[in-house]
Scaffold this motif. Sequence first.
Motif, PDB file in Angstrom:
ATOM      1  N   ASP A  30      33.904  41.421  26.382  1.00 43.06           N
ATOM      2  CA  ASP A  30      34.593  41.427  27.665  1.00 43.06           C
ATOM      3  C   ASP A  30      35.530  40.227  27.792  1.00 43.06           C
ATOM      4  O   ASP A  30      36.644  40.341  28.307  1.00 43.06           O
ATOM      5  CB  ASP A  30      33.584  41.424  28.814  1.00 43.06           C
ATOM      6  CG  ASP A  30      32.979  42.805  29.056  1.00 43.06           C
ATOM      7  OD1 ASP A  30      33.562  43.794  28.579  1.00 43.06           O
ATOM      8  OD2 ASP A  30      31.924  42.882  29.713  1.00 43.06           O
ATOM      9  N   ARG A  78      38.505  40.861  25.680  1.00 42.95           N
ATOM     10  CA  ARG A  78      39.365  41.831  26.361  1.00 42.95           C
ATOM     11  C   ARG A  78      40.162  41.147  27.480  1.00 42.95           C
ATOM     12  O   ARG A  78      41.359  41.403  27.649  1.00 42.95           O
ATOM     13  CB  ARG A  78      38.507  42.967  26.925  1.00 42.95           C
ATOM     14  CG  ARG A  78      39.316  44.090  27.571  1.00 42.95           C
ATOM     15  CD  ARG A  78      38.418  45.208  28.074  1.00 42.95           C
ATOM     16  NE  ARG A  78      37.834  45.966  26.958  1.00 42.95           N
ATOM     17  CZ  ARG A  78      36.573  45.832  26.545  1.00 42.95           C
ATOM     18  NH1 ARG A  78      35.753  44.970  27.150  1.00 42.95           N
ATOM     19  NH2 ARG A  78      36.124  46.542  25.527  1.00 42.95           N
ATOM     20  N   GLN A  79      39.500  40.264  28.223  1.00 45.88           N
ATOM     21  CA  GLN A  79      40.177  39.541  29.298  1.00 45.88           C
ATOM     22  C   GLN A  79      41.281  38.645  28.739  1.00 45.88           C
ATOM     23  O   GLN A  79      42.354  38.516  29.344  1.00 45.88           O
ATOM     24  CB  GLN A  79      39.166  38.699  30.080  1.00 45.88           C
ATOM     25  CG  GLN A  79      38.175  39.527  30.890  1.00 45.88           C
ATOM     26  CD  GLN A  79      37.008  38.698  31.393  1.00 45.88           C
ATOM     27  OE1 GLN A  79      37.021  37.467  31.289  1.00 45.88           O
ATOM     28  NE2 GLN A  79      35.991  39.360  31.931  1.00 45.88           N
TER      29      GLN A  79
END
Length: 413
Positions: A145, A148-149
Motif C-alpha cells: 500500500d 502504491r501511495q
Amino acid sequence: MKSACVLGLSAVCALGVAGCSNSSTAPGSSNDGSVSGGVAATVNGEPISEDLVTNYIESLRAQYGLTDEGSWGQYLAASSLTPESLRENIINSYVELELMEEGAAAAGIVADDATVQGYVDSMKSNYDSDEKWQEALAGAGMTEDEYRQEIARQLVSQEFTATFESTEEPTDEEMLQYAQMYSSMFNGAKRSSHILFSADDEATAREVLERLQSGELDFAEAAQTYSQDGSASNGGDVGWDKLSNFVTEYQTALDGLGKGELSDLVVSQFGIHIIKCTDTFEPATTTADDGTVSANITSVSELPEEFQEVVKTAAKNQKSTENYQAWLTSERESADIVINPMPEDVPYNVDMSQYSATNGLATEDNGTVDETITEDETQGTVPEGGEGADDAQTEGGEGEGQDGEGQQTEGTE
C-alpha cells in the motif's frame, strides 16, 4: 521531475520515500515506533514528523557508509554542514514536497487508480512469486500500500510539474549558450551503423564482412538484407554514441574506428556485429593562456541535427524549471512555515567541534580523511528525484538499447 515509478524498490527507498527505512520504525509502517518523536516542522498547519526527517538522514548515512560517528562528523565538516543545517535542508525539501502536493490538489490533479496499479503489477511481475515480492517490499521497509501511495504521489508530481512546461522557443542567444555548454560533452562523438548476426552464424558474418571490405556490398543495403536488429530498416544506423548506451564490446570497437572505417567481427551478448563509423564530431577549439583547450562553437548549426535537438530541449527544460521555481518561491513566501528546533537526542547529532574541513576533506585529530558528498546532494532529493534519474530502468529489457533518437533498438544496450 520525472517519475520514479519504474525504479526498483531499493532505488525508490533511496530517493527518500516516507515509508522507507531499513528498520521497523519507519513512519507509516506496521511497526510504527518512534525514533525521535515530535514534529520537525509544519507547512500551513500540516506536520512534518521528526521521525520522517530522522529516518531520511539515517538512510543517507547508511547509503554512504557513514554509520559511525567519526566518518559522519568528517562528512558534515567537509560538506560545510552541521546536523542542524542538514536537518533544515531535508525539512526544506519536504516543505517543497508539501507545497507541490497542495498545488496539485488545488489544480485537481489526482493519480488514476488503474495507472497506479499498472505500475505496481509491472514491478511485481519481476518477482517469481508473491512471497518474493513481499520479501522485497519488506527489505525496502514498506508495504504494498505504501509503495502504491508513493507511485500515486510520483505520478501527481509529474503531471503537476508538467503544467509549468514552457511553450516559448529559446532565443538564438540561449541556443548558442547551451550549444557551447554541450559541445565539450559531445566532443569526440561517433555515429555508427551495424549489422547484427546471430551468435551461431559466424560464417555468414565473415562472408558479409569480406564482401564489404572488397566494396562488393553497400553497407546500408547489407544491413537491410542481413541484420537481425531493428535498425536494419534504417540501414543499420544506431545514431551517436554520446546519445546512446552501447554494450561494452560495441563501444570499445567503435572507439577504435575512424570515419568510414569498418570493424572486424565484434561478439557481444546479442550476437555478432559488423560496425561502421559513419560520422564523427570534433568542434573547433581554442587554447587559453594556461594551456586549457575548450570547444569554441560560434553557431548552433555547427552541431549535428541530433545534438541541436538536445540543446533545444535543454534550453526549454531550463525555462520550465525556472517557471516551477518561480511558483515555488511565491508559494514559500505566502505559506505558513514553522521549523522547530532540532532535538538533541536525534541519532545523527554529533559534536562538530571535533571536526574541521581542510582542503575540502575533513580531518580528525589523528589526520584521518574521508570522501565527501556535496551539500547539493542533500537538497532537493526528497522524493521526486531529478530529471532523467540515471538509475531508472528503461523499457524494453535485455537485448535492447537506444538509437540516436532515444528509441529502443536490439543489439545495443
